[in-house]
Structure formats: C-alpha cells, structure tokens
Design an enzyme around this catalytic site. Structure first.
Site, mmCIF file in Angstrom:
data_model
loop_
_atom_site.group_PDB
_atom_site.id
_atom_site.type_symbol
_atom_site.label_atom_id
_atom_site.label_comp_id
_atom_site.label_asym_id
_atom_site.label_seq_id
_atom_site.Cartn_x
_atom_site.Cartn_y
_atom_site.Cartn_z
ATOM 1 C CG HIS A 14 39.602 36.056 41.665
ATOM 2 N ND1 HIS A 14 38.472 36.686 42.139
ATOM 3 C CD2 HIS A 14 39.166 35.080 40.836
ATOM 4 C CE1 HIS A 14 37.401 36.118 41.610
ATOM 5 N NE2 HIS A 14 37.786 35.141 40.820
ATOM 6 N N GLY A 15 43.334 36.915 44.389
ATOM 7 C CA GLY A 15 44.751 37.181 44.602
ATOM 8 C C GLY A 15 44.969 38.573 45.174
#
Length: 210
Positions: A70-71
C-alpha cells in the site's frame, strides 16, 4: 456497468464485516489482493506445508509485505503486522476450538473491532496521529461528545441487523410483517443513531488513493 461494456469482473468484496473470524475476513475483503498475496507470496514461501511454526512466520511475512504494497510507510507495516498476528493467532488457537457449522455474533463483533483497530494505523499518516486516535477510544469521540460505549452499542445493533438481513431474510421478513410497529421503531432508531454519531460530510472510500 462493466458487464454493459463487455467486461466480466470478479467479486472483490463479499460482506467482509459480517465475518466471524479474521481468516474469513480475508476471504471476503479485497478478494483480488488477498488472492494475489496467497498465490504469489504465502504459497511460494511454503504456505502451511512446513510445520506450524513456519506457517505462522509465512503468514506474518505475507501480511507485512501486503502492508508495504500500500505504500512505503511504517503505519502500513504495523497494519500488515497486526493482521499477520491476527491470522497466526486465529490459526494456532481459535481455529482448532471453533465450533463447526458457522461462527457466532460474538465472533463477528470481536472480528469487526480487531479489524477497525488495525484500520487506525492504516488510516493515520503518522504514529502520533494513530496514538491520538487510540487515546480517543477511551474518552469522548466525535463532534457531539459521543462515548465509545455508545459507538459499541450502535455497532452491535448494526451488525446484528445486517447479519439478520443477509443470513436470515425470511425470519426477518416474517417478524416485520407481523409487527409493523417493531419495524418502524427499529428503522427510526438506526436512522437517529446514524445521524447522531455519523459523519456530517461525504468521506471517500480510502482505497480510492491506491
């Protein structure tokens, strides 16, 4: 809409918040992502074929990498780590003791709140912000000074009604058809509580940013 354009898309969410355990949640939540994590991370790592201890490690590694997907942010790593621990604990302790034939309302209630606890780290940009959210759980929360107990009561009512609507529709229809006053009262209470503790503006679905 996709079918009108000739595309056949897989079902990606299947009432995940009705799940009665965390393993069931990941079968229902973001199915395309969870399937990818299973097929391309968990199984190549060895899955559950190398003993219980390695299975728990594989679950933790898979979810940590799922958080990083997701990051590149530590709060995402914590979110993935929490779910890895949830899954390992569920497999090690709760799954062997779980009754056959489906879960319980208590299981859905506990699973919902464990998932929401992890969402705090997913949503917060920093640990400072996450801790402020966590501190808010033990005191007044929301603009109207709503207590966490009131929120828990609302969630319990909402989960109970949703499980009844999805899993026992005939029973609910019979109850409401015989007791119109009960139906009116229930709907009125849910609307009132939603207006009372709900957001006063539209909140975009968080996955839109990915």
């Amino acid at each position: 809409t996709a079918r009108l354009l000739g595309f056949e898309l897989m079902r990606n969410f299947a009432e995940p918040y009705l799940s009665t355990d965390i393993t069931e949640f990941w079968r229902r939540w973001h199915i395309s992502l969870s399937t990818w994590l299973r097929d391309y991370l968990y199984i190549p790592l060895g899955g559950n074929r190398r003993g219980a201890r390695r299975t728990y490690i594989n679950l933790l590694i898979t979810m940590l990498l799922g958080g990083l997907w997701h990051g590149a942010r530590w709060t995402f790593v914590v979110w993935g780590g929490l779910h890895g621990l949830y899954l390992a604990l569920d497999r090690a302790w709760f799954a062997p003791r779980r009754r056959t034939g489906g879960g319980t309302f208590l299981g859905a209630f506990v699973t919902f709140h464990l998932v929401c606890l992890a969402w705090i780290f997913f949503r917060a940009d920093t640990f400072t912000l996450a801790w402020s959210y966590l501190r808010g759980l033990v005191g007044p929360c929301g603009g109207a000074g709503t207590s966490e107990l009131e929120v828990l009561i609302y969630v319990a009512l909402a989960l109970g009604l949703e499980r009844l609507l999805v899993r026992r529709p005939r029973r609910l229809t019979m109850l409401f058809s015989r007791h119109w006053a009960l139906e009116s009262l229930g709907v009125t209470l849910l609307i009132a509580m939603t207006l009372w503790i709900g957001e006063n503006h539209v909140v975009p679905f968080i996955y839109f940013q990915f």
